[in-house]
Design an enzyme around this catalytic site. Sequence first.
Site, PDB file in Angstrom:
ATOM      1  N   ARG A  98       0.844  -1.184   0.000  1.00  0.00           N
ATOM      2  CA  ARG A  98       0.000   0.000   0.000  1.00  0.00           C
ATOM      3  C   ARG A  98       0.892   1.252   0.000  1.00  0.00           C
ATOM      4  NH1 ARG A  98      -5.164   1.596  -1.088  1.00  0.00           N
ATOM      5  NH2 ARG A  98      -6.167   2.761   0.589  1.00  0.00           N
ATOM      6  N   THR A 143      -9.902   0.609  -9.999  1.00  0.00           N
ATOM      7  CA  THR A 143      -8.803  -0.261  -9.579  1.00  0.00           C
ATOM      8  C   THR A 143      -8.703  -1.460 -10.497  1.00  0.00           C
ATOM      9  OG1 THR A 143      -8.883   0.391  -7.307  1.00  0.00           O
ATOM     10  CG2 THR A 143      -8.057  -1.768  -7.660  1.00  0.00           C
ATOM     11  N   THR A 203      -3.906  -0.730  -7.588  1.00  0.00           N
ATOM     12  CA  THR A 203      -4.658   0.479  -7.914  1.00  0.00           C
ATOM     13  C   THR A 203      -3.771   1.709  -7.965  1.00  0.00           C
ATOM     14  OG1 THR A 203      -6.606   1.745  -7.222  1.00  0.00           O
ATOM     15  CG2 THR A 203      -5.162   1.018  -5.475  1.00  0.00           C
ATOM     16  N   GLU A 256      -5.792   4.340  -7.095  1.00  0.00           N
ATOM     17  CA  GLU A 256      -6.943   4.960  -6.419  1.00  0.00           C
ATOM     18  C   GLU A 256      -7.993   5.387  -7.434  1.00  0.00           C
ATOM     19  OE1 GLU A 256      -9.157   5.117  -4.376  1.00  0.00           O
ATOM     20  OE2 GLU A 256      -9.804   7.192  -4.491  1.00  0.00           O
ATOM     21  N   GLU A 296      -3.837   8.089  -3.687  1.00  0.00           N
ATOM     22  CA  GLU A 296      -4.287   7.229  -2.581  1.00  0.00           C
ATOM     23  C   GLU A 296      -4.440   7.967  -1.255  1.00  0.00           C
ATOM     24  OE1 GLU A 296      -5.932   3.878  -2.814  1.00  0.00           O
ATOM     25  OE2 GLU A 296      -4.224   3.927  -4.175  1.00  0.00           O
ATOM     26  N   ASP A 306      -7.716   8.390   0.405  1.00  0.00           N
ATOM     27  CA  ASP A 306      -8.379   7.321   1.167  1.00  0.00           C
ATOM     28  C   ASP A 306      -8.271   7.556   2.676  1.00  0.00           C
ATOM     29  OD1 ASP A 306      -9.436   5.901  -0.900  1.00  0.00           O
ATOM     30  OD2 ASP A 306      -8.180   4.131  -0.680  1.00  0.00           O
ATOM     31  N   SER A 358     -10.178  -0.711   0.915  1.00  0.00           N
ATOM     32  CA  SER A 358     -11.276  -1.683   0.859  1.00  0.00           C
ATOM     33  C   SER A 358     -10.920  -2.887   0.018  1.00  0.00           C
ATOM     34  CB  SER A 358     -12.517  -1.038   0.237  1.00  0.00           C
ATOM     35  OG  SER A 358     -12.905   0.076   0.964  1.00  0.00           O
ATOM     36  N   GLY A 369     -13.420  -1.400  -7.255  1.00  0.00           N
ATOM     37  CA  GLY A 369     -14.686  -0.715  -6.966  1.00  0.00           C
ATOM     38  C   GLY A 369     -14.707   0.055  -5.660  1.00  0.00           C
ATOM     39  N   GLY A 370     -13.544   0.461  -5.133  1.00  0.00           N
ATOM     40  CA  GLY A 370     -13.551   1.215  -3.877  1.00  0.00           C
ATOM     41  C   GLY A 370     -14.258   0.422  -2.799  1.00  0.00           C
TER      42      GLY A 370
HETATM   43  N1  GLU Z   1      -8.371   3.165  -3.237  1.00  0.00           N
HETATM   44  C1  GLU Z   1      -9.348   2.145  -3.097  1.00  0.00           C
HETATM   45  C2  GLU Z   1      -9.088   1.303  -1.885  1.00  0.00           C
HETATM   46  O1  GLU Z   1      -7.980   1.074  -1.552  1.00  0.00           O
HETATM   47  C3  GLU Z   1      -9.374   1.223  -4.251  1.00  0.00           C
HETATM   48  C4  GLU Z   1      -9.704   1.923  -5.474  1.00  0.00           C
HETATM   49  C5  GLU Z   1     -10.921   1.430  -6.134  1.00  0.00           C
HETATM   50  O2  GLU Z   1     -11.163   0.256  -6.299  1.00  0.00           O
HETATM   51  O3  GLU Z   1     -11.640   2.313  -6.534  1.00  0.00           O
HETATM   52  O4  GLU Z   1      -9.999   0.865  -1.278  1.00  0.00           O
END
Ligand code: GLU
Length: 582
Positions: free
Chosen positions: A99, A397, A415, A417, A436, A439, A459, A479-480
């Site tokens: 990360r 992502t 990702t 982000e 990132e 987040d 996530s 998908g965040g």
């Molecule tokens: N930054 C998001 C996360 O770490 C992932 C990005 C995404 O899938 O949109 O949860």
Amino acid sequence: MTHAARRLAFACSIVLIIPLGQARTPVASGTGGAVATISEQASQSAIAILDKGGNAIDAAIAAAATLGVTDPYSCGIGGGGFMMIYLAKDKRVITVDHRETAPASVTPTLFQENGKDSDFDATLASGASVGVPGTVRGWHEALSRYGTMSFRQVLAPAIGVATKGFEVSENFQRMSAGSQKKLQLFSSSSALFLKNGKPLAVGSVLKNPGMARAYRDIAAQGQKAFYQGPIARAIVEAVGKPPVAAGVRVRAGAITLADLANYEARIRQPVKTTYRGYEVYGMPLPSSGGIAIGEALNLLEGHNLKSLPRASAEHLTMEASRLAFADRNAYLADPEYVDAPVAGLLSKDYAARRRTQMNAERAGPKVLAGDPYPFQNDPSVPQRPQAARLLADNAHTTHLTVSDKDGNVVAYTFTIESWGGSGIVVPGYGFLLNNEMTDFDFSGPHPNVPEAGKRPRSSMAPTIVLKGGKPAFTVGSPGGATIITTVLQTIVNHVDFGMPMDKAINAPRLSQRNDAATDAEPGFAGSAQALALEKLGYKWRAKPEEIGAANAIVFNADGTVTAVSEGKRHGVGSALVQKSAN
Ligand code: GLU
């Protein structure tokens, strides 16, 4: 990603099995190794490496590097991720956390201006949103510990694609359009990805010599080529003095050469829960993915979902998600900075108590976090953090999955982000830097506020599921925060509703994250299923969007594997097996 407006979701995923030379298909079965990715070139890179004798780890990195070329708005060496690996010889699951981290100069007020949260959209496209990238270091750790090949070998296919170029597809053009405003802010980005300020035409060929150069440097000198030397200097410069187009001003960031040189990946134990006879391995902190999914599954285990009408079972799945999200939002953050009550949140006894808050008949209201501390059984985690504000998340992502003939399995989500990351292409090297840092929660007190060296809560949820000690299936998605609901829903579809994995993945997706409204995909509202849920009190969020781009591999009892990608979302996925079953 933590903020209001959800834009087009996107992901690079590798879970697709297609024999080379045949029509692209999202489902394939066979023997030997398997790969599934959203990019045909990436799947082919993985198969090429498997065919040369590489293992699943080697092949996953080859596919990921290729996705960095063909899906640059979702992933790449300018970002970070989480790789989960099942090591067949040792019969164990480990994870490689790479990360992004906050630079050493960061303080909790990073995203505060005049006592208020910084403007979110302005922050997205700025140097201040860039975390120290972890991807190359993660690949290095995975390759050197668990792989069999060198960077030179696994990066070769991606260097080929970057050099020769690839044809711009409709999907790529759609993604360019989604990032267009951001890319226009930076001269290096519009020069690479736009023509006269507009997305490239479908059918034109996009070459990325800068990306090929970066990969060649890494192939020749290893991870140091990225974290020290010319690429590192180019990153520091791009973050500190973003290469803006004429007349544009964006906030700068402050990544230093020391931040890059000091970056380390972490090898972490996965979190684990059991669900109806399966052992579910999930990503641990700093991702909230594995813990939230584990808690939701524990809540659902007390209900016999398969005996219920479909709408009631889906309602319970969303209630479980609602409760798990309240806990996730309150307690979870980088474990090196926060003593999160993980054991309590994943305890079956906590689930039994929290389950009493699930109303089987009605969509519940927004809920508060529960109290997992009495179930924690870990005296090293004594304190309750301050109550948390709940934040919406966005979605972009990549997830990919690979297995090899020896039974090793990789589930990998990575990702930059948001779609197009910070929008900043590092001049000369053809890759986008992440955003990132968005987040983090912008204001506290909260466990997930920015701090020097801290990793923002994620996530991402690469998931490997065993039964009787052997891999049963693997699943993940971009998908965040909707990653959590997509993976949860896919597991429930497959395990409880008995759907084959392709049906489990193609089923309409819903996402309830402790909000008044629930996300549903375009076309869902008005369906019989939607009307049945509306009778239970569900309201759908306006402006529906596609949710996620999942990929999975199922390990069949007869020793074959079935790789499954999206049949409709995000274009059709591309799956390949080494030897197809006919
Ligand atoms: N930054 C998001 C996360 O770490 C992932 C990005 C995404 O899938 O949109 O949860």
